[in-house]
Design a protein around this motif. Structure first.
Motif, PDB file in Angstrom:
ATOM      1  N   LEU A 283      28.969  50.121 -16.007  1.00 21.61           N
ATOM      2  CA  LEU A 283      28.125  48.963 -15.698  1.00 21.61           C
ATOM      3  C   LEU A 283      28.523  47.758 -16.547  1.00 21.61           C
ATOM      4  N   GLU A 284      28.935  48.012 -17.805  1.00 17.57           N
ATOM      5  CA  GLU A 284      29.375  46.907 -18.678  1.00 17.57           C
ATOM      6  C   GLU A 284      30.634  46.253 -18.113  1.00 17.57           C
ATOM      7  N   ASP A 285      31.579  47.091 -17.644  1.00 18.50           N
ATOM      8  CA  ASP A 285      32.822  46.553 -17.063  1.00 18.50           C
ATOM      9  C   ASP A 285      32.527  45.696 -15.836  1.00 18.50           C
ATOM     10  N   LEU A 286      31.491  46.071 -15.087  1.00 17.32           N
ATOM     11  CA  LEU A 286      31.156  45.347 -13.860  1.00 17.32           C
ATOM     12  C   LEU A 286      30.532  43.986 -14.147  1.00 17.32           C
ATOM     13  N   GLY A 287      30.105  43.776 -15.409  1.00 17.66           N
ATOM     14  CA  GLY A 287      29.577  42.461 -15.773  1.00 17.66           C
ATOM     15  C   GLY A 287      28.078  42.411 -15.999  1.00 17.66           C
ATOM     16  N   VAL A 288      27.423  43.594 -16.082  1.00 16.23           N
ATOM     17  CA  VAL A 288      25.974  43.617 -16.319  1.00 16.23           C
ATOM     18  C   VAL A 288      25.714  43.249 -17.782  1.00 16.23           C
ATOM     19  N   SER A 289      24.828  42.292 -18.016  1.00 21.69           N
ATOM     20  CA  SER A 289      24.553  41.827 -19.384  1.00 21.69           C
ATOM     21  C   SER A 289      23.789  42.896 -20.167  1.00 21.69           C
ATOM     22  N   GLN A 525       9.282  33.521  -8.426  1.00 21.48           N
ATOM     23  CA  GLN A 525       8.619  32.736  -9.490  1.00 21.48           C
ATOM     24  C   GLN A 525       8.021  33.649 -10.559  1.00 21.48           C
ATOM     25  N   GLN A 526       7.363  34.723 -10.109  1.00 22.65           N
ATOM     26  CA  GLN A 526       6.745  35.662 -11.054  1.00 22.65           C
ATOM     27  C   GLN A 526       7.814  36.381 -11.884  1.00 22.65           C
ATOM     28  N   ALA A 527       8.896  36.792 -11.207  1.00 23.63           N
ATOM     29  CA  ALA A 527       9.969  37.528 -11.897  1.00 23.63           C
ATOM     30  C   ALA A 527      10.647  36.643 -12.943  1.00 23.63           C
ATOM     31  N   VAL A 528      10.895  35.366 -12.600  1.00 21.52           N
ATOM     32  CA  VAL A 528      11.522  34.420 -13.548  1.00 21.52           C
ATOM     33  C   VAL A 528      10.589  34.197 -14.731  1.00 21.52           C
ATOM     34  N   LYS A 529       9.294  34.118 -14.437  1.00 19.48           N
ATOM     35  CA  LYS A 529       8.282  33.945 -15.490  1.00 19.48           C
ATOM     36  C   LYS A 529       8.335  35.117 -16.477  1.00 19.48           C
ATOM     37  N   GLU A 530       8.647  36.312 -15.933  1.00 25.28           N
ATOM     38  CA  GLU A 530       8.705  37.518 -16.767  1.00 25.28           C
ATOM     39  C   GLU A 530      10.075  37.713 -17.420  1.00 25.28           C
ATOM     40  N   GLY A 531      10.995  36.774 -17.179  1.00 27.53           N
ATOM     41  CA  GLY A 531      12.274  36.841 -17.884  1.00 27.53           C
ATOM     42  C   GLY A 531      13.479  37.205 -17.034  1.00 27.53           C
ATOM     43  N   MET A 532      13.331  37.283 -15.702  1.00 28.30           N
ATOM     44  CA  MET A 532      14.485  37.597 -14.858  1.00 28.30           C
ATOM     45  C   MET A 532      15.474  36.441 -14.843  1.00 28.30           C
ATOM     46  N   LYS A 533      16.751  36.732 -15.059  1.00 27.73           N
ATOM     47  CA  LYS A 533      17.807  35.725 -14.956  1.00 27.73           C
ATOM     48  C   LYS A 533      18.343  35.751 -13.528  1.00 27.73           C
ATOM     49  N   THR A 534      18.384  34.590 -12.874  1.00 26.09           N
ATOM     50  CA  THR A 534      18.899  34.542 -11.500  1.00 26.09           C
ATOM     51  C   THR A 534      20.420  34.675 -11.517  1.00 26.09           C
ATOM     52  N   MET A 535      20.998  34.900 -10.324  1.00 25.18           N
ATOM     53  CA  MET A 535      22.457  35.051 -10.243  1.00 25.18           C
ATOM     54  C   MET A 535      23.176  33.794 -10.720  1.00 25.18           C
ATOM     55  N   ILE A 540      26.383  31.002 -14.837  1.00 23.02           N
ATOM     56  CA  ILE A 540      26.583  29.934 -15.826  1.00 23.02           C
ATOM     57  C   ILE A 540      26.899  30.536 -17.204  1.00 23.02           C
ATOM     58  N   ARG A 541      26.221  31.624 -17.540  1.00 25.46           N
ATOM     59  CA  ARG A 541      26.533  32.320 -18.797  1.00 25.46           C
ATOM     60  C   ARG A 541      28.008  32.719 -18.847  1.00 25.46           C
ATOM     61  N   LEU A 544      30.245  29.688 -19.382  1.00 20.02           N
ATOM     62  CA  LEU A 544      30.255  29.263 -20.790  1.00 20.02           C
ATOM     63  C   LEU A 544      31.082  30.204 -21.657  1.00 20.02           C
ATOM     64  N   ALA A 545      31.109  31.498 -21.262  1.00 20.00           N
ATOM     65  CA  ALA A 545      31.855  32.486 -22.042  1.00 20.00           C
ATOM     66  C   ALA A 545      33.347  32.487 -21.694  1.00 20.00           C
ATOM     67  N   GLY A 546      33.753  31.637 -20.727  1.00 19.15           N
ATOM     68  CA  GLY A 546      35.168  31.566 -20.357  1.00 19.15           C
ATOM     69  C   GLY A 546      35.620  32.720 -19.477  1.00 19.15           C
ATOM     70  N   VAL A 547      34.656  33.374 -18.791  1.00 21.87           N
ATOM     71  CA  VAL A 547      34.994  34.521 -17.945  1.00 21.87           C
ATOM     72  C   VAL A 547      35.381  34.059 -16.535  1.00 21.87           C
ATOM     73  N   THR A 548      34.653  33.064 -16.016  1.00 15.59           N
ATOM     74  CA  THR A 548      34.922  32.569 -14.665  1.00 15.59           C
ATOM     75  C   THR A 548      34.737  31.052 -14.629  1.00 15.59           C
ATOM     76  N   THR A 549      34.880  30.477 -13.433  1.00 13.01           N
ATOM     77  CA  THR A 549      34.788  29.013 -13.300  1.00 13.01           C
ATOM     78  C   THR A 549      33.517  28.624 -12.534  1.00 13.01           C
ATOM     79  N   ILE A 550      33.137  27.363 -12.676  1.00 13.98           N
ATOM     80  CA  ILE A 550      31.969  26.850 -11.951  1.00 13.98           C
ATOM     81  C   ILE A 550      32.188  26.969 -10.440  1.00 13.98           C
ATOM     82  N   GLU A 551      33.413  26.665 -10.005  1.00 11.58           N
ATOM     83  CA  GLU A 551      33.724  26.721  -8.565  1.00 11.58           C
ATOM     84  C   GLU A 551      33.477  28.130  -8.005  1.00 11.58           C
ATOM     85  N   GLU A 552      33.858  29.158  -8.779  1.00  8.97           N
ATOM     86  CA  GLU A 552      33.662  30.536  -8.332  1.00  8.97           C
ATOM     87  C   GLU A 552      32.182  30.893  -8.232  1.00  8.97           C
TER      88      GLU A 552
END
Length: 559
Positions: A283-289, A525-535, A540-541, A544-552
């Motif tokens: 799961l880590e290799d797949l990109g799950v934080s 809205q409720q999930a984001v309020k509880e801390g869910m990060k959207t795709m 964007i994370r 910022l980490a230099g893994v992919t580009t904004i265009e992608e």
């Protein structure tokens, strides 16, 4: 190299793997006469490179990751491809001290002495992994145009002048296309007939690339060859046919799914390559934080309930579920799956292939599995109300059910069940967690460069609130990354893919919303309020980490 016993003790000392999992892997390796290193990597207990580094340190060699090294053609060709493949070695550098040689077994003095004699220079051995060598062998390829030029020689130009089709080496042409696709890590091969030619296209990292045009005269012969390999009817040209091929390549048997459909210009073929190396992912290799991993671990450790992966076709849903199944795959549990198709064989898991000809549908197969005393069930896809009903009831009656749905994001999966006439209280009480995902291309590590962009430019691409959340508003510019293109990535600037995720845990407030038949926006809205990060936020994370580009990120999340 290193013995299984010595490696077990080394990994044990470092406390990298739970004791019981290490002992189980060691017993399996000894019983089946396999190297422990390979078993640990295949079981996703440790990454290939991490284990290579540990072994190198223990044996007193320097470790080299060939994926991160640019290799000059002249240096590479000091060892012919045939020898490099057989001996598992790659020459990757040369300086005043000597020639740098990456080896799976640096204790192989025979090959070292042979190369010293051949080159007249000292050989400096480095330790690397089998996977590194396999990937590096792709650098020997001459390019498919040159390859075909050698195979067909002047026949292609003669074919245009009316050379007899049966004189062309069709078996060699088909084998070369498949081998070249495998070396380039293509997931699909498209053979498309046109008026004057046949187009060969590969899907690499999710993007289709034109590879070569062949003369139309070879098209029907290639189709016939593929039909024979897939055991399909060679005299049927007006209806669609599906089959599969087992193709021996490198050190593995490559599974190939074959789909043939008649189009106006002739028969079009798509080959889906199912390689063992593409399933060696945790799961880590797949990109799950790390924070989403904690949520997932809590939910897949439960003995019952439902875990859903959502996203469009080709977004990596099945790979994510396989990664979870490999974690849960222990001797004391019975795991059964119903899939269409069974993409990869997993040892110790009972996998059923859907077959409409014998009325073995998802629903019928799921009913049969429930009589097989399973602990964990994976349903390839919930497509209809009948399958959804049985899957939900299975999750209620003490089974852990994993499945996929075709929805755009995690919150939309819940109203999707309502559309299938599933009662809200059943959804609320069975679904544990929903993983929505897309795949983005990773920036090539060989040619990555950075640039400064203004926050105003970013606000044109993303919502202002998202930009302000992730980028420091006091700074007018931020640093982002892209690949400028190099021989390693085929001048695309990208190499490999990684997932962007949103993980929705079904908490008590979310359950209450489901019971009220709330729409996807209210649930989001409720999930984001509880801390869910959207795709998009996860994307964007990774920008910022230099893994992919904004265009992608924009391409994947806004399609």
């Amino acid at each position: 190299m290193i013995t299984n016993e010595r490696l077990k003790n080394l990994v044990k000392q470092l406390d990298l793997i739970p004791q019981e999992r290490l002992e189980a892997a060691f017993s399996f390796a000894e019983k089946n006469n396999k190297p422990l290193a390979g078993v640990l990597v295949e079981s996703d207990l440790i990454s290939d490179d991490h284990l290579g580094q540990i072994i190198a340190d223990e044996l007193g060699y320097e470790f080299i990751d060939l994926d991160k090294v640019t290799i000059d053609d002249e240096v590479l060709n000091l060892v012919p491809k045939v020898m490099a493949k057989a001996q598992k070695v790659i020459t990757f550098g040369r300086d005043q001290k000597g020639i740098k040689l990456a080896m799976v077994n640096p204790g192989n003095l025979t090959i070292i002495h042979l190369l010293e004699k051949k080159t007249g220079q000292p050989i400096i051995p480095y330790l690397t992994t089998r996977e590194n060598i396999t990937n590096a062998l792709a650098r020997y390829q001459k390019g498919i145009q040159k390859e075909f030029a050698e195979i067909i020689q002047e026949n292609i130009s003669q074919a245009k002048k009316g050379l007899r089709a049966e004189d062309l080496p069709i078996i060699k042409i088909v084998d070369t296309i498949i081998e070249y696709a495998y070396e380039n890590k293509a997931s699909d091969i498209h053979l498309e007939p046109r008026d004057e030619k046949t187009m060969i296209r590969f899907r690499i990292d999710g993007i289709l690339h034109d590879i070569i045009d062949l003369p139309k005269v070879v098209h029907d012969l290639m189709i016939t060859r593929l039909k024979i390999m897939a055991k399909l009817r060679t005299d049927e040209h007006r209806s669609a046919q599906d089959g599969k091929i087992r193709f021996k390549i490198e050190e593995e048997n490559l599974d190939i799914r074959v789909s043939i459909v008649p189009i106006v210009e002739g028969e079009k073929v798509v080959l889906r390559l199912l390689s063992e190396r593409s399933r060696q992912f945790s799961l880590e290799d797949l990109g799950v934080s790390s924070e989403d991993l904690v949520k997932l671990k809590k939910e897949y450790s439960k003995p019952y309930g439902m875990i859903l992966a959502t996203g469009p076709t080709g977004s990596g849903k099945t790979t994510s579920l396989y990664a979870i199944i490999k974690i849960l795959n222990r001797r004391e549990v019975n795991i059964s799956t119903i899939e269409d198709p069974v993409e990869y064989d997993i040892e110790g898991v009972n996998q059923i292939q859907v077959d409409p000809k014998t009325n073995l549908t998802f629903a019928a197969g799921l009913r049969s599995i429930l009589r097989q005393d399973p602990n964990i069930i994976m349903v390839g896809e919930i497509r209809d109300q009948e399958t959804a009903d049985i899957a939900i009831n299975s999750a209620m009656t003490g089974h852990l059910v994993l499945s996929t749905l075709h929805t755009n994001d995690a919150p939309t999966a819940l109203p999707r069940f309502l559309e299938m006439n599933i009662e809200p209280f059943l959804i609320a009480s069975t679904v544990n967690i929903i993983i929505a995902q897309r795949l983005v291309r990773k920036i090539c590590s060989q040619c990555i460069v950075s640039e400064q962009v203004s926050l105003e430019q970013l606000k044109n691409k993303f919502e202002s609130a998202t930009v302000e959340k992730y980028f420091d508003p006091s700074k007018k510019e931020v640093r982002i990354y892209h690949g400028k293109g190099c021989p390693v990535c085929g001048q695309t600037g990208y190499a490999g893919r990684i997932g962007v995720f949103e993980v929705l845990v079904i908490t008590e407030p979310v359950r209450e919303l489901i019971m009220k038949r709330a729409n996807a926006d209210q649930i989001r809205q409720q999930a984001v309020k509880e801390g869910m990060k959207t795709m998009i936020e996860d994307g964007i994370r990774k920008v910022l980490a230099g893994v992919t580009t904004i265009e992608e990120v924009l391409r994947a999340t806004r399609e």
